[in-house]
Design an enzyme around this catalytic site. Structure first.
Site, mmCIF file in Angstrom:
data_model
loop_
_atom_site.group_PDB
_atom_site.id
_atom_site.type_symbol
_atom_site.label_atom_id
_atom_site.label_comp_id
_atom_site.label_asym_id
_atom_site.label_seq_id
_atom_site.Cartn_x
_atom_site.Cartn_y
_atom_site.Cartn_z
ATOM 1 N N ASN A 153 78.619 98.660 49.877
ATOM 2 C CA ASN A 153 77.952 98.748 48.575
ATOM 3 C C ASN A 153 76.655 99.557 48.611
ATOM 4 O O ASN A 153 76.372 100.327 47.707
ATOM 5 C CB ASN A 153 77.714 97.354 47.997
ATOM 6 C CG ASN A 153 76.896 96.459 48.901
ATOM 7 O OD1 ASN A 153 76.863 96.631 50.121
ATOM 8 N ND2 ASN A 153 76.236 95.481 48.318
ATOM 9 N N GLU A 249 73.249 88.663 57.438
ATOM 10 C CA GLU A 249 72.846 88.689 56.025
ATOM 11 C C GLU A 249 74.126 88.596 55.224
ATOM 12 O O GLU A 249 74.894 89.554 55.140
ATOM 13 C CB GLU A 249 72.064 89.978 55.727
ATOM 14 C CG GLU A 249 71.267 89.912 54.427
ATOM 15 C CD GLU A 249 72.049 90.434 53.255
ATOM 16 O OE1 GLU A 249 72.570 89.588 52.477
ATOM 17 O OE2 GLU A 249 72.159 91.649 53.108
ATOM 18 N N CYS A 283 74.450 91.895 47.018
ATOM 19 C CA CYS A 283 74.412 90.526 47.549
ATOM 20 C C CYS A 283 73.378 89.678 46.835
ATOM 21 O O CYS A 283 73.586 88.479 46.636
ATOM 22 C CB CYS A 283 74.133 90.555 49.051
ATOM 23 S SG CYS A 283 72.581 91.377 49.507
ATOM 24 N N GLU A 463 65.552 90.324 57.688
ATOM 25 C CA GLU A 463 65.370 91.773 57.790
ATOM 26 C C GLU A 463 64.186 92.176 56.925
ATOM 27 O O GLU A 463 63.602 91.365 56.214
ATOM 28 C CB GLU A 463 66.645 92.500 57.342
ATOM 29 C CG GLU A 463 67.841 92.220 58.251
ATOM 30 C CD GLU A 463 69.055 93.080 57.932
ATOM 31 O OE1 GLU A 463 69.565 93.735 58.843
ATOM 32 O OE2 GLU A 463 69.495 93.070 56.757
#
Length: 483
Positions: A153, A249, A283, A463
Site C-alpha cells: 500500500n 507493525e 493500516c 518505528e
C-alpha cells in the site's frame, strides 16, 4: 485494447541482477487487461544466496565510521528523490493508488532517511563513565543481516522506515517487496544500491515459501515486518526458532470518537482524509466512527454529502478522488462486509461517482460506502476492512463510546475529535492504542519522533522514532575495566 509491458525485474543480490526459473505477471488493478511487468519468484537457494551476500557485506559495512555510513546512505537518498517523477506512475499502475499518493510515498521515504541521518551518529556514541574502581563503556553494535518484509500500500516509505535505521547503524538488509507492488520498489532499491558497497541492499521476491526461508535463515538477526496480523504471527513463530529480534507493525481497526462539542464542518476535511486516503487501504486509517446520538443524523447527512462528491477511477486520472482497491480478494471481502451489514439491519449508503463506468468491471473498483450500525453488531465494526467502507455507530454516553472503541483485538491508532483540548486529552488517555491523535488521524498525523506501532494484535516494537527504533536494530555491548 489490452496492453502488455515488457518490464521485468529480477532478484537483486550483491548489486547484480539474478534471474530465476519462475516469474509472475503483475497487472494494473485499475486496468486488469494491462500487464505492467513480471517479477521473479525466489527459491530457497536464492534466498540463501541473498542472505549470504548481505552477511559478507555486513562484515565490512559495520567497520565504517557511523558518519561515513550515513553519508553513503544519504547519497542513495538523493537517488530516491531524483527517481520520483519516473517511478511514481509505475507504482500507481501496480498498487492502484492515486499519483499524488504515490508521490507522497516517495517523499515520505526520503524524509525518513533525512530524519534518521540527523540522529543516528549521536545515538551510536558510547556512554562511558569512570571512577576510582573501574572504567565502563556501554556501546551499541549492529545486529547483522536484517530482513524487511513490506506491503504494497505504501511500499517506499514502509521500506525506508526499516532501511534507514538498519543501514545507518551498521546492518545490511534483504528486502522482500509485496507481490502486489514489486516493480517500482525494486527499481528504486537497485538505483540506490549503486551508492553503496555490494551486498548492503539485496532484494528477493516470492510467496510464503520465500518469506519463510528468510525468517528462518540462521544468518538473519532481525526481521522487520509490516502487514497483516495473521502473517505477523507466522513471522514471529518462525523467527523464534533462532531467537531473532522482530519488529511487527500489524493490522489496525482504528476508532475515532467525536465528542459532542465538535465542529463538524471544521473537522470534516481532515476526517475524510483520515478515512479515505489510499481508498482506505492504510493500516492506521480511521476504521470506525463513534458519534454522539444527538449529532448522528446531522453528521450522517454531512459526511454523505461530502463523500458523494468523490469520483472513483484510475489512479493516473487526475479527476479521481479514490482509486481501485488492490486485489480481487480484498474487493470480495469488502462486498461481503457490505452485504453482512445489510443483513443485520444496518443502513447502507453507497456514494460517489464512477469516472469510467465502462471500465468498472476491468478493475477492482468499489464506490465509497457509509454504514450506520446502531447496534454495533456488524462484521464491519469488528475487523480491519482495509477499504472505503466506513461504519458509524451512535453512542449515548462517553463510557459507552470508550467501551466500543476498546472492544477490539487491535490497538494501533485512534483519535478524539473535540473543540476542548483538555477534555479531548482526558478521553484520549482512556483509549487502548499505540497512538491517539486529537483532531487528526491517518497519514501525516504521525511525525518522526513519535514511536509508531501498536499494542494487542497490532504488533510489537516501534518505528519512526529515535531510541525505541534504533535500539531495535542494535545490541548493547558493555565493557568494564577493573583497575
Amino acid at each position: 485494447m489490452d496492453r502488455c509491458h515488457d518490464l521485468q525485474v529480477d532478484l537483486w543480490i550483491n548489486n547484480c541482477d539474478i534471474s530465476t526459473k519462475n516469474y509472475t505477471d503483475v497487472y494494473d488493478p485499475g486496468r486488469l487487461t494491462d500487464r505492467i511487468g513480471r517479477a521473479p519468484v525466489a527459491s530457497v537457494e536464492d534466498v540463501d544466496r541473498a542472505v549470504q551476500a548481505a552477511h559478507q557485506a555486513f562484515l565490512r559495512w559495520r567497520k565504517l565510521e557511523t558518519k561515513e555510513r550515513i553519508a553513503q546512505v544519504m547519497s542513495a537518498a538523493g537517488v530516491l528523490k531524483a527517481s520520483i517523477a519516473e517511478l511514481a506512475p509505475l507504482l500507481v499502475s501496480e498498487h492502484g493508488g492515486l499519483l499524488r499518493e504515490a508521490n507522497m510515498d516517495f517523499m515520505a521515504g526520503y524524509n525518513y532517511l533525512e530524519k534518521y541521518s540527523g540522529v543516528v551518529a549521536e545515538f551510536m556514541e558510547a556512554e562511558q563513565s569512570e571512577d576510582d574502581i573501574s572504567w565502563i563503556s556501554i556501546e551499541k553494535i549492529p545486529k547483522g543481516v536484517v530482513v524487511a518484509i513490506v506491503p504494497w500500500n505504501m511500499p517506499v516509505v514502509l521500506t525506508m522506515m526499516k532501511l534507514a535505521p538498519a543501514l545507518m547503524t551498521g546492518n545490511t538488509i534483504v528486502v522482500k517487496p509485496s507481490p502486489n507492488a514489486p516493480l517500482a520498489l525494486t527499481l528504486l532499491l537497485k538505483r540506490m544500491s549503486a551508492c553503496l558497497p555490494d551486498g548492503v541492499i539485496n532484494v528477493v521476491h516470492g510467496d510464503e515459501e520465500t518469506g519463510t526461508a528468510l525468517t528462518r535463515h540462521e544468518l538473519v538477526k532481525k526481521v522487520a515486518f509490516t502487514g497483516g496480523s495473521k502473517t505477523g504471527k507466522k513471522v514471529m513463530n518462525q523467527a523464534a526458532a533462532s531467537f531473532k529480534a522482530v519488529t511487527l507493525e500489524l493490522g489496525g481497526n482504528d476508532p475515532a470518537i467525536l465528542l459532542d462539542d465538535v465542529n463538524l464542518e471544521e473537522i470534516m476535511p481532515r476526517l475524510l482524509r483520515g478515512i479515505f486516503t489510499r481508498t482506505g487501504q492504510v493500516c492506521y486509517a480511521v476504521k470506525r466512527l463513534y458519534v454522539p446520538e444527538k449529532l448522528c443524523s446531522t453528521f450522517i447527512d454531512s459526511i454523505c454529502d461530502h463523500i458523494n462528491e468523490f469520483k472513483v477511477g484510475h489512479g493516473l486520472d487526475e479527476r479521481a478522488s479514490l482509486g481501485p482497491v488492490n486485489n480481487a480478494s480484498q474487493l470480495a471481502f469488502l462486498c461481503s462486509l457490505v452485504e453482512n451489514a445489510r443483513s443485520v439491519g444496518c443502513k447502507v449508503y453507497e456514494l460517489g461517482t464512477m469516472l469510467e463506468p465502462e471500465n468498472w468491471s476491468n478493475g477492482y473498483y468499489i464506490r465509497p460506502h457509509v454504514v450506520l450500525d446502531r447496534d454495533h453488531t456488524s462484521q464491519l465494526v469488528g475487523c480491519e476492512q482495509f477499504g472505503p467502507v466506513i461504519p458509524i455507530t451512535p453512542y449515548r454516553t462517553l463510557e459507552e463510546a470508550l467501551t466500543y472503541a476498546n472492544a477490539s483485538e487491535y490497538g494501533l491508532a485512534s483519535s478524539v475529535w473535540s473543540g476542548d483540548f483538555d477534555r479531548a486529552v482526558e478521553v484520549a488517555r482512556e483509549i487502548e492504542a499505540g497512538l491517539t491523535f486529537i483532531n487528526t488521524h491517518g497519514l501525516g498525523s504521525s511525525v518522526f519522533g513519535m514511536p509508531f506501532g501498536g499494542i494487542k494484535s497490532s504488533g510489537i516494537g516501534r518505528e519512526s522514532s529515535v531510541a525505541p527504533t534504533l535500539s531495535a536494530y542494535t545490541d548493547y555491548h558493555a565493557l568494564r575495566y577493573l583497575k
